[in-house]
Write an enzyme that holds these catalytic residues in place. Structure first.
Site, PDB file in Angstrom:
ATOM      1  N   CYS A 149       3.940 -22.784 116.237  1.00 27.57           N
ATOM      2  CA  CYS A 149       2.935 -21.986 116.963  1.00 27.57           C
ATOM      3  C   CYS A 149       3.550 -20.693 117.477  1.00 27.57           C
ATOM      4  O   CYS A 149       2.924 -19.628 117.416  1.00 27.57           O
ATOM      5  CB  CYS A 149       2.355 -22.794 118.124  1.00 27.57           C
ATOM      6  SG  CYS A 149       1.554 -24.326 117.617  1.00 27.57           S
ATOM      7  N   ASP A 150       4.771 -20.774 117.966  1.00 26.31           N
ATOM      8  CA  ASP A 150       5.522 -19.610 118.420  1.00 26.31           C
ATOM      9  C   ASP A 150       5.678 -18.627 117.257  1.00 26.31           C
ATOM     10  O   ASP A 150       5.372 -17.440 117.374  1.00 26.31           O
ATOM     11  CB  ASP A 150       6.877 -20.084 118.941  1.00 26.31           C
ATOM     12  CG  ASP A 150       7.829 -18.977 119.324  1.00 26.31           C
ATOM     13  OD1 ASP A 150       8.276 -18.230 118.425  1.00 26.31           O
ATOM     14  OD2 ASP A 150       8.170 -18.873 120.520  1.00 26.31           O
TER      15      ASP A 150
END
Length: 166
Positions: free
Chosen positions: A60-61
């Site tokens: 997600c980062d």
């Protein structure tokens, strides 16, 4: 509904699966300052909507950073990242990571976005990884429900769809 797994386990997606050609459904989420944001706030612009389970995790980062890096190359495109993270956590993460070209939006309160776009994972109350491109007339022109929620989306296809959308 889209067939999605999370860490190899089948999950149930709630809401309505959207398809290319559909009118984008309305939703209400929260901005980092706790103000309500809806699809109407981006009226007349192309929207690249990046959906992540939690901004504080590796994929997600990377996904959020990738779309933040590419945002400057997208003319007249609003890049949105939607997750169930609290607005405070999103703001903290953006500040710590220099992410300033995407709007991070929280669906934690009502799961309005998750249900509207069919990405709410019933078992986890997280959003499944997905990318949507919505044109300036609010028609969906690109859809990717990532089959394994811990995998990356097809960045190139999503970015190309956003560049071509009007």
């Amino acid at each position: 509904m889209a067939n999605v797994t999370f860490k190899g386990n089948q999950v149930t997606l709630l809401g309505n699966e959207v398809k290319v050609g559909d009118k984008a459904p309305q939703f209400t989420v929260l901005a980092n300052d706790l103000s309500e944001v809806s699809l109407r706030d981006y009226k007349g612009n192309v929207k690249l909507i990046s959906v992540v389970p939690s901004i504080d995790t590796g994929v997600c980062d990377a996904q959020t950073r990738k779309f933040n890096e590419e945002a400057d190359k997208l003319e007249n495109v609003n890049v949105l990242t939607v997750s169930m993270d609290l607005p405070f956590a999103q703001a903290r993460w953006c500040g710590a990571n220099g992410v300033d070209k995407v709007d991070t939006l929280s669906d934690h309160r009502d799961a309005s976005f998750g249900e509207a776009f069919g990405v709410l994972i019933q078992e986890l109350r997280l959003l499944a990884r997905a990318v949507f491109v919505v044109d300036s007339n609010d028609e969906i022109v690109y859809v990717e429900y990532v089959p394994e929620a811990t995998n990356h989306p097809n960045y190139d296809a999503a970015l190309q769809a956003a560049k071509q959308a009007k």
